[in-house]
Enzyme design. Structure first.
Site, short mmCIF file in Angstrom:
data_model
loop_
_atom_site.label_atom_id
_atom_site.label_comp_id
_atom_site.label_asym_id
_atom_site.label_seq_id
_atom_site.Cartn_x
_atom_site.Cartn_y
_atom_site.Cartn_z
N ASN A 9 -0.95 -45.20 17.63
CA ASN A 9 0.17 -44.38 17.12
C ASN A 9 0.85 -44.08 18.49
O ASN A 9 0.76 -43.64 19.38
CB ASN A 9 -0.41 -42.93 17.00
CG ASN A 9 0.34 -41.73 16.67
OD1 ASN A 9 1.61 -41.88 16.58
ND2 ASN A 9 0.06 -40.58 16.77
N LYS A 11 3.82 -42.70 18.70
CA LYS A 11 4.28 -41.27 19.00
C LYS A 11 5.91 -41.53 19.33
O LYS A 11 6.49 -42.49 18.79
CB LYS A 11 3.90 -40.46 19.98
CG LYS A 11 2.21 -40.45 19.63
CD LYS A 11 1.52 -39.25 20.46
CE LYS A 11 0.09 -39.17 20.34
NZ LYS A 11 -0.72 -38.19 20.90
N HIS A 96 -0.70 -35.18 11.36
CA HIS A 96 -1.10 -35.20 12.88
C HIS A 96 -0.98 -34.03 13.52
O HIS A 96 -0.09 -32.95 13.31
CB HIS A 96 -0.19 -36.22 13.86
CG HIS A 96 -0.71 -36.59 14.99
ND1 HIS A 96 -0.40 -35.64 15.99
CD2 HIS A 96 -1.38 -37.59 15.40
CE1 HIS A 96 -1.05 -36.28 17.51
NE2 HIS A 96 -1.74 -37.47 16.81
N GLU A 98 0.43 -32.75 16.19
CA GLU A 98 1.38 -32.50 16.71
C GLU A 98 2.66 -32.17 15.76
O GLU A 98 3.46 -31.24 16.01
CB GLU A 98 2.04 -33.76 17.55
CG GLU A 98 1.20 -33.78 18.89
CD GLU A 98 1.01 -35.38 19.63
OE1 GLU A 98 1.82 -36.31 18.95
OE2 GLU A 98 0.12 -35.44 20.10
N GLU A 168 -9.10 -35.84 15.32
CA GLU A 168 -8.59 -35.63 16.57
C GLU A 168 -8.76 -34.41 16.95
O GLU A 168 -7.88 -33.43 16.92
CB GLU A 168 -7.07 -36.40 16.50
CG GLU A 168 -7.04 -37.52 15.93
CD GLU A 168 -5.61 -38.18 16.45
OE1 GLU A 168 -5.67 -39.25 17.00
OE2 GLU A 168 -4.56 -37.46 16.31
N GLY A 174 -4.04 -36.55 24.61
CA GLY A 174 -3.15 -36.80 25.74
C GLY A 174 -3.81 -35.83 27.06
O GLY A 174 -3.00 -35.77 28.11
N SER A 214 -7.58 -39.29 23.84
CA SER A 214 -8.05 -39.99 25.10
C SER A 214 -9.08 -41.16 24.88
O SER A 214 -9.84 -41.38 25.96
CB SER A 214 -8.35 -38.80 26.22
OG SER A 214 -7.38 -38.02 26.18
P1 13P Z 1 -4.12 -40.08 23.11
O1 13P Z 1 -4.87 -41.23 22.83
O2 13P Z 1 -2.91 -40.17 23.96
O3 13P Z 1 -4.89 -38.69 23.46
O4 13P Z 1 -3.68 -39.45 21.57
C1 13P Z 1 -4.26 -39.53 20.70
C2 13P Z 1 -3.42 -39.17 19.52
O5 13P Z 1 -3.08 -38.40 19.23
C3 13P Z 1 -3.45 -40.45 18.33
O6 13P Z 1 -2.89 -39.83 17.27
#
Ligand code: 13P
Length: 251
Positions: A9, A11, A96, A98, A168, A174, A214
């Site tokens: 992903n 982002k 997601h 976010e 997640e 992150g 992560s």
């Molecule tokens: P990270 O791997 O940067 O922690 O992000 C995970 C994520 O949100 C994938 O959709």
């Protein structure tokens, strides 16, 4: 048998040129290995058509990171599921954390998005997960169960069977703070049980449940070794072809 999957992903990262370069690098790297999993990249809308033109879709799946909750019309700035499909993409990340946190997505809007994704033959990669407070106050299992029930349990067993789930934990995204393999396994086994209760054992056994948060080349193998962890949804580490491939080959 459910599929093993590693999905990136990206982002809101990479310019068009950078993104096409990264997709080409991943596509090239996949020529030299026989991965024991499906590999997908989910990229910004602006990159979809260009990336679709340079990757081998038999080797590397392509998806969007979101789609609109309406079919078409006066929704300035939105991108519909049919527009995503018209680029050649076949997956879409939905729900997601976010999107839920910063753009107010609710189970009601997500239901619409899932249904539009299906209408356009896009496979949803549907995200669920608790925030730190819910992990700490012990409500995390209930929270995730409710996210699944509210947005997905209106589906027929046939449609539910097409969904890829991604657990997640928001506190692990992150932050460098990965869920332990046991924490991931506990949740994934629980989710499979919730699905089994509603749709039966066969649908539950065939649902791929990815872990995200992560995930890196250094911790992927231990996570993927857990019986209910069917792969990963990778943020930061998917922005570098080598580290993404390090996770792909962790299977
Ligand atoms: P990270 O791997 O940067 O922690 O992000 C995970 C994520 O949100 C994938 O959709």
């Amino acid at each position: 048998m459910r599929k093993k999957i590693v999905a990136g992903n990206w982002k809101m990262n990479t310019t068009l040129n950078e993104g096409v370069g990264l997709a080409k690098d991943v596509n090239e790297a996949l020529k030299n290995v026989t991965p024991k999993c499906d590999v997908i990249i989910a990229v910004p809308f602006t990159h979809l058509a260009s990336i679709n033109a340079v990757i081998d879709s038999n080797r590397l799946g392509l998806g969007a990171e979101n789609c609109a909750d309406h079919k078409s019309g006066a929704y300035t700035g939105e991108v519909s599921a049919s527009m995503v499909a018209s680029t050649g993409a076949t997956y879409v990340i939905l729900g997601h954390s976010e999107r839920r946190q910063y753009y107010g997505e609710t189970s009601e809007t997500l239901k619409e998005k899932v249904s539009l994704a299906f209408e356009n033959n896009l496979t949803p990669i549907f995200c669920i997960g608790e925030v730190l407070e819910e992990r700490e106050n012990g409500t995390y299992l209930d929270v995730v169960k409710k996210q699944i029930e509210d947005a997905l349990f209106n589906l027929s067993a046939e449609d539910f069977g097409k969904i890829i789930l991604a657990y997640e934990p928001v506190w692990a995204i992150g932050t460098g703070k990965t869920a332990t393999d046991d924490q991931a396994e506990e949740m994934h086994a629980f989710i499979r049980g919730v699905i089994a209760k509603k749709y039966g054992d066969e649908v539950a056994e065939n649902t791929s449940i990815l872990y995200g948060g992560s995930c890196k080349p250094t911790n992927a193998a231990a996570l993927f070794a857990k019986p209910n962890v069917d792969g990963g949804l990778i943020g930061g580490a998917s922005l570098d072809a080598q580290s993404f491939m390090g996770i792909v080959t962790a299977f």
